[in-house]
Structure formats: C-alpha cells, structure tokens
Write a protein that holds these residues in place. Structure first.
Motif, PDB file in Angstrom:
ATOM      1  N   ARG A 181       0.825  -1.193   0.000  1.00  6.57           N
ATOM      2  CA  ARG A 181       0.000   0.000   0.000  1.00  6.57           C
ATOM      3  C   ARG A 181       0.872   1.261   0.000  1.00  6.57           C
ATOM      4  O   ARG A 181       1.727   1.446   0.869  1.00  6.57           O
ATOM      5  N   THR A 182       0.645   2.113  -0.984  1.00  5.31           N
ATOM      6  CA  THR A 182       1.473   3.313  -1.137  1.00  5.31           C
ATOM      7  C   THR A 182       0.690   4.610  -0.998  1.00  5.31           C
ATOM      8  O   THR A 182       1.277   5.662  -0.782  1.00  5.31           O
ATOM      9  N   GLY A 183      -0.612   4.559  -1.159  1.00  5.34           N
ATOM     10  CA  GLY A 183      -1.383   5.788  -1.214  1.00  5.34           C
ATOM     11  C   GLY A 183      -1.543   6.251  -2.651  1.00  5.34           C
ATOM     12  O   GLY A 183      -1.018   5.638  -3.597  1.00  5.34           O
ATOM     13  N   ILE A 184      -2.269   7.354  -2.828  1.00  3.92           N
ATOM     14  CA  ILE A 184      -2.606   7.814  -4.173  1.00  3.92           C
ATOM     15  C   ILE A 184      -1.369   8.143  -4.990  1.00  3.92           C
ATOM     16  O   ILE A 184      -1.287   7.828  -6.176  1.00  3.92           O
ATOM     17  N   TRP A 185      -0.373   8.772  -4.373  1.00  9.57           N
ATOM     18  CA  TRP A 185       0.817   9.159  -5.143  1.00  9.57           C
ATOM     19  C   TRP A 185       1.482   7.928  -5.762  1.00  9.57           C
ATOM     20  O   TRP A 185       1.888   7.948  -6.930  1.00  9.57           O
ATOM     21  N   CYS A 240       0.301  30.131  -4.246  1.00  8.80           N
ATOM     22  CA  CYS A 240      -0.610  30.653  -3.235  1.00  8.80           C
ATOM     23  C   CYS A 240      -1.816  29.753  -3.023  1.00  8.80           C
ATOM     24  O   CYS A 240      -2.317  29.618  -1.910  1.00  8.80           O
ATOM     25  N   THR A 241      -2.301  29.137  -4.091  1.00  6.26           N
ATOM     26  CA  THR A 241      -3.470  28.276  -3.974  1.00  6.26           C
ATOM     27  C   THR A 241      -3.487  27.274  -5.125  1.00  6.26           C
ATOM     28  O   THR A 241      -3.122  27.610  -6.253  1.00  6.26           O
ATOM     29  N   ASN A 242      -3.904  26.054  -4.843  1.00  9.26           N
ATOM     30  CA  ASN A 242      -3.976  25.026  -5.878  1.00  9.26           C
ATOM     31  C   ASN A 242      -5.284  25.171  -6.642  1.00  9.26           C
ATOM     32  O   ASN A 242      -6.343  24.755  -6.170  1.00  9.26           O
ATOM     33  N   TYR A 243      -5.212  25.744  -7.822  1.00  6.75           N
ATOM     34  CA  TYR A 243      -6.418  25.957  -8.622  1.00  6.75           C
ATOM     35  C   TYR A 243      -6.556  24.930  -9.745  1.00  6.75           C
ATOM     36  O   TYR A 243      -7.426  25.062 -10.604  1.00  6.75           O
ATOM     37  N   VAL A 244      -5.705  23.901  -9.770  1.00  5.18           N
ATOM     38  CA  VAL A 244      -5.785  22.840 -10.784  1.00  5.18           C
ATOM     39  C   VAL A 244      -6.527  21.656 -10.182  1.00  5.18           C
ATOM     40  O   VAL A 244      -6.144  21.134  -9.132  1.00  5.18           O
ATOM     41  N   LEU A 245      -7.587  21.210 -10.845  1.00  2.74           N
ATOM     42  CA  LEU A 245      -8.422  20.139 -10.328  1.00  2.74           C
ATOM     43  C   LEU A 245      -7.712  18.788 -10.477  1.00  2.74           C
ATOM     44  O   LEU A 245      -6.896  18.589 -11.372  1.00  2.74           O
ATOM     45  N   GLU A 272      -0.331  15.463  -3.213  1.00  2.89           N
ATOM     46  CA  GLU A 272       0.556  14.951  -4.260  1.00  2.89           C
ATOM     47  C   GLU A 272       0.283  15.614  -5.605  1.00  2.89           C
ATOM     48  O   GLU A 272       1.200  15.814  -6.403  1.00  2.89           O
ATOM     49  N   ASP A 273      -0.970  15.983  -5.851  1.00  6.62           N
ATOM     50  CA  ASP A 273      -1.298  16.660  -7.108  1.00  6.62           C
ATOM     51  C   ASP A 273      -0.674  18.049  -7.159  1.00  6.62           C
ATOM     52  O   ASP A 273      -0.060  18.429  -8.155  1.00  6.62           O
ATOM     53  N   TRP A 274      -0.848  18.815  -6.085  1.00  4.84           N
ATOM     54  CA  TRP A 274      -0.304  20.180  -6.044  1.00  4.84           C
ATOM     55  C   TRP A 274       1.206  20.149  -6.216  1.00  4.84           C
ATOM     56  O   TRP A 274       1.775  20.984  -6.941  1.00  4.84           O
ATOM     57  N   ASP A 275       1.853  19.197  -5.565  1.00  7.84           N
ATOM     58  CA  ASP A 275       3.300  19.042  -5.710  1.00  7.84           C
ATOM     59  C   ASP A 275       3.676  18.818  -7.173  1.00  7.84           C
ATOM     60  O   ASP A 275       4.646  19.392  -7.680  1.00  7.84           O
ATOM     61  N   LEU A 276       2.898  17.983  -7.871  1.00  9.76           N
ATOM     62  CA  LEU A 276       3.174  17.714  -9.283  1.00  9.76           C
ATOM     63  C   LEU A 276       2.877  18.939 -10.141  1.00  9.76           C
ATOM     64  O   LEU A 276       3.668  19.282 -11.030  1.00  9.76           O
ATOM     65  N   TRP A 277       1.734  19.587  -9.916  1.00 13.02           N
ATOM     66  CA  TRP A 277       1.389  20.772 -10.724  1.00 13.02           C
ATOM     67  C   TRP A 277       2.460  21.843 -10.614  1.00 13.02           C
ATOM     68  O   TRP A 277       2.830  22.471 -11.608  1.00 13.02           O
ATOM     69  N   LEU A 278       2.965  22.086  -9.404  1.00 11.48           N
ATOM     70  CA  LEU A 278       3.996  23.114  -9.225  1.00 11.48           C
ATOM     71  C   LEU A 278       5.229  22.808 -10.066  1.00 11.48           C
ATOM     72  O   LEU A 278       5.801  23.696 -10.705  1.00 11.48           O
TER      73      LEU A 278
END
Length: 349
Positions: free
Chosen positions: A67-71, A149-154, A177-183
């Motif tokens: 088990r790893t989680g979503i990332w 400043c804010t994660n605006y990517v869905l 994990e998504d915000w980390d990738l988007w950045l």
C-alpha cells in the motif's frame, strides 16, 4: 498527428464506486486509448471488479504490491501508459460523456496542463455546478506565483507524459501529491488552461481520502519541498508568504532574532499594532522582518503577525493568528505579488 490519451485510476477499496467511474469512460463521445487501474492493496474485490470491464474498455489492472497511497498508485499506473497524454480520474469520481472531447479540444488550443471544470454529485439527484471559488484562476500573468498561493488545478487534470517523466513524476507525499506535481510541471514550462465547460464529476462524501489529512499540514510539506529546490528569489518569497499563512508563529523557528528599529515601530503603529506589544521579531532573507505582536493582555492574548520588508522599509503583510496557527492576512502589499495583472492579494487573504 492525433495525440493518444491514457487514463490512470488509483483505487483502494473502491468496489462501491468503480463501476460508475469505468462506466463513464465507456460512454465517452471520444474514447481514450488506454486505461490503467491500479489496485493499491485493497481489502475488497477492487481488482476483480475492474477486470470485468476489460471486454469493453482498453483497460489493464495492475497492483502496487504494497500500500502506497494515491501518489504511489498514480505513479505506478502512469509508468504503464504508452500514450502521449495522461488524464487522471479518481476511483470515486466520473467523467461527463463529452469530458474527453472537451479536454482534448482545450489541449489542442493550448498544450500544457489542462485542468477540468468540476461538477459535484452527492450520489443522489442531478449533478450540480460546483461552487468553486478558485474557478477564475489562473488569471492573466504569472501562473506559478498564483499556484504557489493556492492550488487551482483540479485533480482530474491532463498533461504530457513526456514532461511528467522529465520532472520525476509523482513522489511520496502524505497529501497534496497533485499540487506538488502541478507546481513542478508549471515551473518546468507547462501552461495551465481550462475548458469552457464543466465535465469532471467530483463526488462529495464525508469519508473521502482527503478527509483523512490536515490540509495545512500537508500543504506545508509541499511548499517546504518547493523551497528546498527553488533558487528564484521571487518564487521563494511568494512560497514563504504562503507558508507563513499556513503555519503562523512556527515560521520563525530557526530564524535569527532581531530588534525592531524605531522606524519599524512607527510602521507597526501606523498599522494599528502597538510596538510595545512586540513579542518577538526574526529576520528572513527573502521576506525581511517577521514580527509577532500581541493584541491582548497576557501570554494567552491574541496575536498578529506582520512582515516588514526593507529598502524601503514597509509593511508587506499583516494579519491575526487564528486557530491552529494559521494567519488570516488583513493586508498584503508586496511587490512580488503585484508584478503583473494577476494581483494575488485576494488569494492570500
């Protein structure tokens, strides 16, 4: 040449919802080329449930082994794709029937990171237009500054697999994990765009994966990682302002204590903060002087945090410390946040 689209679904104990997610893929006006469902060591029959769809969808089912989680699930699934583009779908969400068509059209207009517009669904009744305050972002201007400043990517975004691989893909995080990738995608040159229509159906439920985490704690991890790899003074400053708001007084730990000068006391007084109530002041190389100011009597009284920049000295941020240490900014006057038309003062407030 037509680009090929692959969908990755990370799933754990998802039998209750997975048929609806996969069924939404089977009814697309424009079909996808590949689908990978990743079973993250489920306790139920998630993997077997997904395999029932292999006769009607271009679908493969793999497991993570542990088990790893979503990332980790998404990382494993994307490694199996051979398509040009990666499209994400959470196991408890769905696509509207024209979702893939709309997303491909948006990518054709502006290749990069395409964020869908969301609909919401409680599992009963019709889909609803999402009350999504960040829907107006990105604004014209600096997309990375806004994203810090804010994660605006869905979550159901689409992006080039080649660029994803170049930046190292998903990496271990507790949440965000998504915000980390988007950045990292945007820092590497991907431009964010959104289609005109809302087509990603986000299921609203109390027991979702995201409810397991304190978002400020998780976002602190993402911002701290970004800072550890960022050399740009502009983006370091913006990331630190965003971090300061999430952790409040804890931001000053490890910083060098500095006295408040008479000129700085005057600035505080003009902002309605009593200089005689200064509890501590610390210097940060990018932000300037971070000052903690009491607003009540005794150690248990209220507290404000103010950031005083230098050259020339001025107040660049001020706000009360709220429950959990978060700072709710009343004032933001920082030149790095107002360097283009996308003033970010309202985002940080």
């Amino acid at each position: 040449m037509t680009v090929r689209v692959g969908v990755v679904i990370a799933a754990m104990n998802s039998v209750e919802f997975l048929d609806q997610a996969l069924g939404s893929l089977a009814t697309q006006t424009v079909p996808v080329d590949e689908i990978v469902v990743v079973d993250d060591c489920s306790d139920d029959d998630t993997a077997a449930h997904a395999r029932r769809w292999t006769s009607v969808l271009p679908l493969r089912v793999i497991g993570t082994g542990r088990r790893t989680g979503i990332w980790g699930g998404r990382r494993a699934g994307i490694a199996e794709l051979t398509t040009d583009l990666v499209m994400q779908l959470d196991a408890d969400d769905m696509f509207a029937p024209h979702h893939v068509e709309v997303m491909r059209e948006a990518y054709t207009r502006r290749p990069g990171l395409v964020s869908p517009r969301p609909l919401t669904w409680t599992g009963r009744g019709p889909w609803q237009q999402a009350d999504y305050p960040k829907a107006r972002f990105p604004l014209p201007g600096d997309q990375l500054a806004q994203l810090l400043c804010t994660n605006y990517v869905l979550v159901g975004a689409m992006y080039p697999r080649k660029l994803y691989e170049e930046i190292g893909g998903y990496r271990r995080t507790r949440y965000g994990e998504d915000w980390d990738l988007w950045l990292r995608l945007v820092a590497a040159g991907a431009m964010v765009s959104k289609p005109d229509e809302a087509t990603y159906v986000y299921r609203v439920r109390a027991a979702s994966y995201s409810s397991l985490f304190d978002k400020d704690v998780a976002q602190t991890e993402v911002l701290t990682r970004f800072l550890s790899a960022c050399d740009s003074p502009v983006y370091r400053r913006i990331a630190k302002l965003a971090l300061l708001q999430r952790i409040g007084p804890a931001f000053t730990e490890g910083l060098q204590a500095r006295p408040v000068t008479a000129a700085q006391e005057l600035i505080l007084a003009e902002a309605g903060l009593s200089p005689e109530r200064v509890r501590a002041a610390h210097a940060d190389p990018e932000l300037g002087l971070v000052v903690r100011v009491g607003t009540g009597d005794g150690a248990d009284g209220g507290e404000h945090i103010a950031v005083l920049g230098s050259a020339p000295e001025r107040l660049v941020l001020a706000g009360p410390v709220c429950a959990g240490g978060r700072v709710e900014a009343d004032l933001i006057e920082d030149e790095t946040l107002r360097r283009d038309r996308s003033s970010l003062r309202d985002i940080l407030r």
